[in-house]
Scaffold this motif. Sequence first.
Motif, PDB file in Angstrom:
ATOM      1  N   LEU A 152      78.777   6.999  15.771  1.00  0.00           N
ATOM      2  CA  LEU A 152      77.899   6.201  17.051  1.00  0.00           C
ATOM      3  C   LEU A 152      79.780   6.081  17.601  1.00  0.00           C
ATOM      4  N   PRO A 153      80.481   6.224  18.490  1.00  0.00           N
ATOM      5  CA  PRO A 153      81.170   4.666  19.206  1.00  0.00           C
ATOM      6  C   PRO A 153      80.679   3.771  19.893  1.00  0.00           C
ATOM      7  N   PRO A 154      81.716   2.762  19.295  1.00  0.00           N
ATOM      8  CA  PRO A 154      81.068   1.349  19.810  1.00  0.00           C
ATOM      9  C   PRO A 154      80.120   1.727  20.833  1.00  0.00           C
ATOM     10  N   ASP A 155      80.823   2.254  22.505  1.00  0.00           N
ATOM     11  CA  ASP A 155      80.468   2.108  24.115  1.00  0.00           C
ATOM     12  C   ASP A 155      78.764   2.947  23.613  1.00  0.00           C
ATOM     13  N   MET A 156      78.952   3.678  22.393  1.00  0.00           N
ATOM     14  CA  MET A 156      77.369   4.190  22.549  1.00  0.00           C
ATOM     15  C   MET A 156      76.182   3.441  21.766  1.00  0.00           C
ATOM     16  N   ARG A 157      76.545   2.249  21.197  1.00  0.00           N
ATOM     17  CA  ARG A 157      75.707   1.286  20.894  1.00  0.00           C
ATOM     18  C   ARG A 157      75.569  -0.217  22.122  1.00  0.00           C
ATOM     19  N   VAL A 158      74.106   0.822  22.773  1.00  0.00           N
ATOM     20  CA  VAL A 158      73.689  -0.227  23.407  1.00  0.00           C
ATOM     21  C   VAL A 158      72.542  -1.287  23.773  1.00  0.00           C
ATOM     22  N   GLY A 159      72.568  -1.168  21.807  1.00  0.00           N
ATOM     23  CA  GLY A 159      71.554  -2.943  22.469  1.00  0.00           C
ATOM     24  C   GLY A 159      69.439  -2.405  22.409  1.00  0.00           C
ATOM     25  N   VAL A 160      69.565  -0.594  21.786  1.00  0.00           N
ATOM     26  CA  VAL A 160      68.282  -0.856  22.208  1.00  0.00           C
ATOM     27  C   VAL A 160      67.667   0.084  21.007  1.00  0.00           C
ATOM     28  N   ASP A 161      69.231  -0.241  19.565  1.00  0.00           N
ATOM     29  CA  ASP A 161      68.254   0.085  18.371  1.00  0.00           C
ATOM     30  C   ASP A 161      69.944  -0.687  17.824  1.00  0.00           C
ATOM     31  N   ASP A 162      69.194   0.070  16.525  1.00  0.00           N
ATOM     32  CA  ASP A 162      70.969  -0.507  15.705  1.00  0.00           C
ATOM     33  C   ASP A 162      71.239   0.593  14.799  1.00  0.00           C
ATOM     34  N   VAL A 163      71.259   1.619  15.027  1.00  0.00           N
ATOM     35  CA  VAL A 163      72.069   3.356  14.666  1.00  0.00           C
ATOM     36  C   VAL A 163      72.973   3.241  14.627  1.00  0.00           C
ATOM     37  N   SER A 164      73.351   3.936  13.335  1.00  0.00           N
ATOM     38  CA  SER A 164      75.270   3.626  13.515  1.00  0.00           C
ATOM     39  C   SER A 164      75.154   5.485  13.609  1.00  0.00           C
ATOM     40  N   GLY A 165      74.489   6.112  13.180  1.00  0.00           N
ATOM     41  CA  GLY A 165      74.869   8.017  13.005  1.00  0.00           C
ATOM     42  C   GLY A 165      73.791   8.404  13.378  1.00  0.00           C
ATOM     43  N   VAL A 166      73.865   9.948  13.320  1.00  0.00           N
ATOM     44  CA  VAL A 166      72.962  10.415  14.217  1.00  0.00           C
ATOM     45  C   VAL A 166      73.419  12.015  12.619  1.00  0.00           C
ATOM     46  N   PHE A 167      72.215  11.946  12.201  1.00  0.00           N
ATOM     47  CA  PHE A 167      72.106  13.119  11.051  1.00  0.00           C
ATOM     48  C   PHE A 167      71.889  14.805  11.728  1.00  0.00           C
ATOM     49  N   PHE A 168      72.194  16.380  11.602  1.00  0.00           N
ATOM     50  CA  PHE A 168      71.147  16.720  11.942  1.00  0.00           C
ATOM     51  C   PHE A 168      71.274  17.992  10.408  1.00  0.00           C
ATOM     52  N   ALA A 169      70.471  18.510  10.055  1.00  0.00           N
ATOM     53  CA  ALA A 169      69.888  19.424   8.674  1.00  0.00           C
ATOM     54  C   ALA A 169      69.499  20.703   9.734  1.00  0.00           C
ATOM     55  N   LYS A 170      70.277  21.609   8.692  1.00  0.00           N
ATOM     56  CA  LYS A 170      69.368  23.508   8.718  1.00  0.00           C
ATOM     57  C   LYS A 170      68.310  23.356   7.749  1.00  0.00           C
ATOM     58  N   ALA A 171      67.454  23.345   7.058  1.00  0.00           N
ATOM     59  CA  ALA A 171      67.068  23.703   6.083  1.00  0.00           C
ATOM     60  C   ALA A 171      65.883  24.711   5.740  1.00  0.00           C
ATOM     61  N   ARG A 172      65.939  25.501   4.568  1.00  0.00           N
ATOM     62  CA  ARG A 172      64.965  26.586   4.569  1.00  0.00           C
ATOM     63  C   ARG A 172      63.381  25.747   3.738  1.00  0.00           C
ATOM     64  N   LYS A 173      61.960  26.546   4.303  1.00  0.00           N
ATOM     65  CA  LYS A 173      61.417  25.999   2.901  1.00  0.00           C
ATOM     66  C   LYS A 173      61.419  26.922   1.526  1.00  0.00           C
ATOM     67  N   LEU A 174      61.645  26.547   0.633  1.00  0.00           N
ATOM     68  CA  LEU A 174      61.482  27.323  -0.496  1.00  0.00           C
ATOM     69  C   LEU A 174      59.941  27.899  -1.086  1.00  0.00           C
TER      70      LEU A 174
END
Length: 278
Positions: free
Chosen positions: A256-278
């Motif tokens: 997150l760039p600083p101006d996306m940190r708007v005070g509604v959480d303290d999230v620092s990043g977002v992950f996207f994972a694509k996974a397959r069930k073995l």
Amino acid sequence: MEKESEKKTADIDNGVVAMAVRYQGFDPAAYLQYNYTPPRADFQRSDSIVPWKLSCLHKAFTEGDIDGDLLVDIGTGPTLYQVMSGCEVFRRVILTDFLEVNRKELKTWLGGGSGSLDWTPYLEYVCQLEGRSSSAASDKASRLRSAVTDVLPIDVHRQQPLASGALPPTGADCLVSCFCLESVSPDVASFNRALGNISTLLRLGGHLLLIGALGESFYLGGPGLQIPVVPLDEAQVCNSLKATGFALVQLSVYTLPPDMRVGVDDVSGVFFAKARKL
Ligand SMILES: Nc1ncnc2c1ncn2[C@@H]1O[C@@H](CSCCNC[C@@H]2Cc3ccc([N+](=O)[O-])cc3CN2)[C@@H](O)[C@H]1O
């Protein structure tokens, strides 16, 4: 004398029950305003979070290794962006959430009503990603409305998160889940159990598309309603997927760039994972 394992089980249940109680005050309209309006949802900014998420989902659904009949969204919340690409790939989509207020929000839009947020800019953006003219947004809305056949109650902390018979015996061909598991789990062990529980809904070889928060310890589920979140990092996400029988296909991270940190959480990043069930 309570055995250690019985005490641990009791603690686990207490943490999950406390979380469920906390969610009773969840406010869908406020939550949508906090996270799904500018700056976090600014389609004019290449570094805004929502366009990044929509691009990840579009790529994952269209790069050729995902197919089947049934897509299930786990912990949909009051948002629809998660399935705007997937509804073009799967004949049938099922949405799920723990709270009636969120299921009602979804059913209002699906029934042709206007809910708490105008999804048109989202539909237009996904149309552009698909090479359609943005004027095709209303057609996409119609396709989405006809693809979604059910909006069901779910509890990811149950070994059987959905009611029996909710899915075909073979399970879903694909699961998508965004910002849910880490926001409903008191700790990593609970997060891993929830991941294992939802895995039972997916057929062998099926794909899981998981979006979530990194470094988040709380978020606002409504005015003044702080909801605790188990903080995750990339390594934990990879370990949890491996520990619950998934092969990681792709992991992308947004910081997150600083101006996306708007005070509604303290999230620092977002992950996207694509996974397959073995
Ligand atoms: N036991 C349960 N089983 C299944 N679902 C359950 C259960 N309990 C609650 N639920 C259901 O899960 C919930 C899903 S919404 C969770 C919100 N996650 C955190 C929030 C999201 C967000 C969004 C966007 C951005 N960003 O950077 O752009 C950051 C963030 C980080 N903060 C809610 O629908 C509840 O109803």
